[in-house]
Design a protein around this motif. Sequence first.
Motif, mmCIF file in Angstrom:
data_model
loop_
_atom_site.group_PDB
_atom_site.id
_atom_site.type_symbol
_atom_site.label_atom_id
_atom_site.label_comp_id
_atom_site.label_asym_id
_atom_site.label_seq_id
_atom_site.Cartn_x
_atom_site.Cartn_y
_atom_site.Cartn_z
ATOM 1 N N PHE A 109 0.838 -1.203 0.000
ATOM 2 C CA PHE A 109 0.000 0.000 0.000
ATOM 3 C C PHE A 109 0.873 1.254 0.000
ATOM 4 O O PHE A 109 0.544 2.240 -0.672
ATOM 5 C CB PHE A 109 -0.950 -0.015 1.198
ATOM 6 C CG PHE A 109 -1.972 1.097 1.172
ATOM 7 C CD1 PHE A 109 -2.744 1.327 0.042
ATOM 8 C CD2 PHE A 109 -2.164 1.916 2.277
ATOM 9 C CE1 PHE A 109 -3.686 2.357 0.008
ATOM 10 C CE2 PHE A 109 -3.096 2.951 2.260
ATOM 11 C CZ PHE A 109 -3.860 3.174 1.125
ATOM 12 N N LYS A 118 -3.540 -7.242 -3.905
ATOM 13 C CA LYS A 118 -4.329 -6.571 -2.869
ATOM 14 C C LYS A 118 -3.377 -6.014 -1.817
ATOM 15 O O LYS A 118 -2.552 -6.742 -1.273
ATOM 16 C CB LYS A 118 -5.294 -7.542 -2.203
ATOM 17 C CG LYS A 118 -6.556 -7.802 -2.994
ATOM 18 C CD LYS A 118 -7.578 -8.532 -2.118
ATOM 19 C CE LYS A 118 -8.874 -8.783 -2.865
ATOM 20 N NZ LYS A 118 -9.855 -9.471 -2.005
ATOM 21 N N THR A 119 -3.517 -4.722 -1.546
ATOM 22 C CA THR A 119 -2.682 -4.101 -0.520
ATOM 23 C C THR A 119 -3.594 -3.264 0.360
ATOM 24 O O THR A 119 -4.690 -2.899 -0.051
ATOM 25 C CB THR A 119 -1.625 -3.170 -1.137
ATOM 26 O OG1 THR A 119 -2.271 -1.983 -1.615
ATOM 27 C CG2 THR A 119 -0.881 -3.843 -2.278
ATOM 28 N N HIS A 179 -8.890 -0.062 9.096
ATOM 29 C CA HIS A 179 -9.523 1.089 9.734
ATOM 30 C C HIS A 179 -9.812 0.658 11.168
ATOM 31 O O HIS A 179 -10.029 -0.524 11.411
ATOM 32 C CB HIS A 179 -10.823 1.415 8.980
ATOM 33 C CG HIS A 179 -11.507 2.659 9.469
ATOM 34 N ND1 HIS A 179 -12.345 2.665 10.551
ATOM 35 C CD2 HIS A 179 -11.460 3.937 9.021
ATOM 36 C CE1 HIS A 179 -12.791 3.904 10.744
ATOM 37 N NE2 HIS A 179 -12.273 4.690 9.828
ATOM 38 N N LYS A 221 -12.280 0.540 12.713
ATOM 39 C CA LYS A 221 -13.539 -0.200 12.806
ATOM 40 C C LYS A 221 -13.686 -1.329 11.796
ATOM 41 O O LYS A 221 -14.776 -1.898 11.659
ATOM 42 C CB LYS A 221 -14.719 0.761 12.678
ATOM 43 C CG LYS A 221 -14.771 1.732 13.840
ATOM 44 C CD LYS A 221 -16.082 2.503 13.850
ATOM 45 C CE LYS A 221 -16.075 3.454 15.050
ATOM 46 N NZ LYS A 221 -17.121 4.469 14.940
ATOM 47 N N ASN A 273 -8.882 -4.148 6.554
ATOM 48 C CA ASN A 273 -8.631 -3.964 5.117
ATOM 49 C C ASN A 273 -9.591 -3.005 4.430
ATOM 50 O O ASN A 273 -9.835 -3.123 3.236
ATOM 51 C CB ASN A 273 -8.684 -5.311 4.384
ATOM 52 C CG ASN A 273 -7.536 -6.226 4.807
ATOM 53 O OD1 ASN A 273 -6.441 -5.764 5.092
ATOM 54 N ND2 ASN A 273 -7.812 -7.518 4.865
ATOM 55 N N LEU A 274 -10.157 -2.077 5.177
ATOM 56 C CA LEU A 274 -11.098 -1.145 4.548
ATOM 57 C C LEU A 274 -10.371 -0.107 3.694
ATOM 58 O O LEU A 274 -10.924 0.443 2.760
ATOM 59 C CB LEU A 274 -11.945 -0.432 5.616
ATOM 60 C CG LEU A 274 -12.922 -1.330 6.382
ATOM 61 C CD1 LEU A 274 -13.691 -0.511 7.423
ATOM 62 C CD2 LEU A 274 -13.906 -2.000 5.436
ATOM 63 N N ILE A 275 -9.109 0.152 4.037
ATOM 64 C CA ILE A 275 -8.332 1.167 3.325
ATOM 65 C C ILE A 275 -7.250 0.448 2.523
ATOM 66 O O ILE A 275 -6.459 -0.310 3.087
ATOM 67 C CB ILE A 275 -7.687 2.141 4.335
ATOM 68 C CG1 ILE A 275 -8.782 2.822 5.161
ATOM 69 C CG2 ILE A 275 -6.809 3.171 3.632
ATOM 70 C CD1 ILE A 275 -8.279 3.515 6.411
ATOM 71 N N GLY A 276 -7.240 0.643 1.217
ATOM 72 C CA GLY A 276 -6.240 -0.079 0.443
ATOM 73 C C GLY A 276 -6.328 0.232 -1.036
ATOM 74 O O GLY A 276 -7.057 1.115 -1.465
ATOM 75 N N ALA A 277 -5.537 -0.497 -1.807
ATOM 76 C CA ALA A 277 -5.507 -0.287 -3.252
ATOM 77 C C ALA A 277 -5.085 -1.591 -3.921
ATOM 78 O O ALA A 277 -4.485 -2.455 -3.283
ATOM 79 C CB ALA A 277 -4.511 0.818 -3.604
ATOM 80 N N PHE A 278 -5.417 -1.735 -5.187
ATOM 81 C CA PHE A 278 -4.844 -2.819 -5.981
ATOM 82 C C PHE A 278 -3.517 -2.326 -6.552
ATOM 83 O O PHE A 278 -3.466 -1.266 -7.183
ATOM 84 C CB PHE A 278 -5.781 -3.215 -7.122
ATOM 85 C CG PHE A 278 -6.979 -4.002 -6.661
ATOM 86 C CD1 PHE A 278 -6.881 -5.358 -6.424
ATOM 87 C CD2 PHE A 278 -8.200 -3.370 -6.449
ATOM 88 C CE1 PHE A 278 -7.986 -6.094 -5.991
ATOM 89 C CE2 PHE A 278 -9.302 -4.091 -6.011
ATOM 90 C CZ PHE A 278 -9.199 -5.456 -5.780
ATOM 91 N N LYS A 310 -16.774 -5.827 3.832
ATOM 92 C CA LYS A 310 -16.944 -5.459 2.429
ATOM 93 C C LYS A 310 -17.836 -6.432 1.657
ATOM 94 O O LYS A 310 -18.205 -6.165 0.538
ATOM 95 C CB LYS A 310 -15.575 -5.414 1.738
ATOM 96 C CG LYS A 310 -14.643 -4.391 2.289
ATOM 97 C CD LYS A 310 -13.371 -4.301 1.480
ATOM 98 C CE LYS A 310 -12.529 -5.540 1.523
ATOM 99 N NZ LYS A 310 -11.910 -5.765 2.840
ATOM 100 N N VAL A 358 -20.743 -7.110 2.085
ATOM 101 C CA VAL A 358 -22.117 -6.645 1.997
ATOM 102 C C VAL A 358 -22.266 -5.802 0.735
ATOM 103 O O VAL A 358 -21.478 -4.893 0.497
ATOM 104 C CB VAL A 358 -22.478 -5.797 3.236
ATOM 105 C CG1 VAL A 358 -23.884 -5.254 3.119
ATOM 106 C CG2 VAL A 358 -22.316 -6.618 4.498
#
Lengths: 373, 373
Positions: free
Chosen positions: A122, A151-152, A156, A158, A161-166, A334, A336
């Motif tokens: 990331f 996947k990187t 968060h 809460k 892995n909510l914050i990331g990028a490919f 994620k 959902v």
Amino acid sequence: MDPRLIPVKLPSSQYDICIHSAEGPSGHSLIQLGSQMRARGLSGKALVVSHPVIAKHFAAGLMQGLQTAGFTAQLCLLPAGERFKTPRSIAKIHDAALAFGLERSSTLIALGGGVIGDMAGFAAATWLRGIPFVQVPTSLLAMVDASIGGKTGVNHPKGKNLIGAFHQPRLVWIDPTVLKTLPGREFSSALAEVIKYGVIQAPDVFEFLEDRPKLSRYADFTPADLQHLLVRSAECKAWVVQQDEKEGGLRAILNYGHTLGHALESVTHYRRYLHGEAVAIGMVAAGEIAQRIGWWSVAEAERQRRLIEKAGLPSQWPTGIPWEAVLQAMQADKKVKQGRIRFILPHQIGQAELTDQVNLEQVRAAVEAITAA
Amino acid sequence: MDPRLIPVKLPSSQYDICIHSAEGPSGHSLIQLGSQMRARGLSGKALVVSHPVIAKHFAAGLMQGLQTAGFTAQLCLLPAGERFKTPRSIAKIHDAALAFGLERSSTLIALGGGVIGDMAGFAAATWLRGIPFVQVPTSLLAMVDASIGGKTGVNHPKGKNLIGAFHQPRLVWIDPTVLKTLPGREFSSALAEVIKYGVIQAPDVFEFLEDRPKLSRYADFTPADLQHLLVRSAECKAWVVQQDEKEGGLRAILNYGHTLGHALESVTHYRRYLHGEAVAIGMVAAGEIAQRIGWWSVAEAERQRRLIEKAGLPSQWPTGIPWEAVLQAMQADKKVKQGRIRFILPHQIGQAELTDQVNLEQVRAAVEAITAA
């Protein structure tokens, strides 16, 4: 053994997974990484992100090889562990990148397990809008899963892995001999992901594991068996990622066992279970749901449970977990989409599918059915 | 006037820049954005990132249009200005995304100037590894430059735009009538980037600006002239981005005037000059260098200087700036590659080229030549 190259061909990039267990003077093959990076057009500065224990074992050979190949290399050590996988750690890598003068053509190398790989990846994805990145996974889990596919990210407060990028690596360098020092529980935990490949897409991998006399430790495998397991795992993951790089559809099958597994990790605050252990329980639960809705037989569910236990993994849902907490964790996840819970369920060993046709009562009943008495 | 669509076709994505100045009941066309997003396959939740002053003027119509088109929309207000363009602001957007339940199929909308666009874009690039993103630029600078091309990011305490990602929008919606409320100095500053397109690739744009009787304010343009300027600017930027999405080569020509412009912004702590003002001075300096190394004539350098001054922009390097500080700022900048300073210099009005053949003494001499007496 001869090294094995598994190519990963994506629309926007192409790279190799190199599985290479050399017994040189340093006892591992990482000294060769520098020249292999050079051969792939990389040069200049290389910042190696690792954590102190891993670095102590493996950094010297890696750094020496980088320098011999003409790189200017520097180490950036960080604490590892999920609780350090935060935007704050990314800021630390960025500070090191700035101090070292990392440029667009420089390379960031992750030397460590999945957490180090996710963070370094990331940081590479977001430094100067993306710089070259090389994965050197040192845990079995990172070798068979996290280091492949781009996947990187970080957590968060809460949610995981909510914050990331490919951000695809330029090279993934896997040396199985580094696993000698891996704690047994981590080795075992990683087998959950290999069993997953067996269930969702590769019956040969499932049967290969069933045929081993013992499974749960590094020493249970011959070098040839371990290489076979790594090659097939890399092929499985690479195949899925090639079909669907950004998880628009098919790639979701890799989340088999993860919907409930992630929820279980979350409600136990990422302390009670290793990732693979939670996934193992999640797979048993998914197997139970699949059996209840008639997707597969009691015998298949049982066969999966037996292999999970043979690998030294837990197969029972723990007591004392409030259902409401599980529900909330699944909703924050994620998986959902437009308010519906999505599940990957198996049709047979070697074939699984994404469905949103399972209702929450069925999930709850399956979880209760596998809960320890 | 009829709306104009400028398509941007990239290997991995395709989107439209829509220039649409409608005089409806709300006085702007943003009420139509929702249905245009819907027509492009977007639906579900939309988080609109803006700052209080912009939101006060334009958010009501935008939100109403989103709701009419079936979106569940929410506003996330942030302070704007370069000093708020930090990882901390990204964390705030991510917190809002989590609280609102933003999913992979949801959309993040930037309603504001370049800072809001860069931050919202980077938050979209890094939320759940990338979610759809729509740009609604409300400053002339963002309309002609920042909103097009997918560059997103924030500043590191020690350097501008060091942290970021490429993340292309799904739609860029430009309504020139919102510029009515733009402060005159910001309007003028943005013209620097339009003049830049003229110098590096579009002699017609340069001449179009030369032919206007007056240049420096919104009121100096007829609606038709303003639309022409926006359409040509978007076409210029889109053309370059299409040739080179990730700035591997050609895209660097967009940095004309920016090497010294960024350094000047940095050494004056981003307080003395607006971005375009610093770029204007940077272009005059680059023109001076180009003239000194024989790439263009005294007359061309003079013609550029005249147009810059006509647009109400500064053309002199300020006194009292230590050269060492400028040098250091250029070295910290991303334009340094393997330790060399890269410059974009013009061959003639309408054609520029990247070169690393300029030495630092020549740069210093050019800066001294244009320094206010």
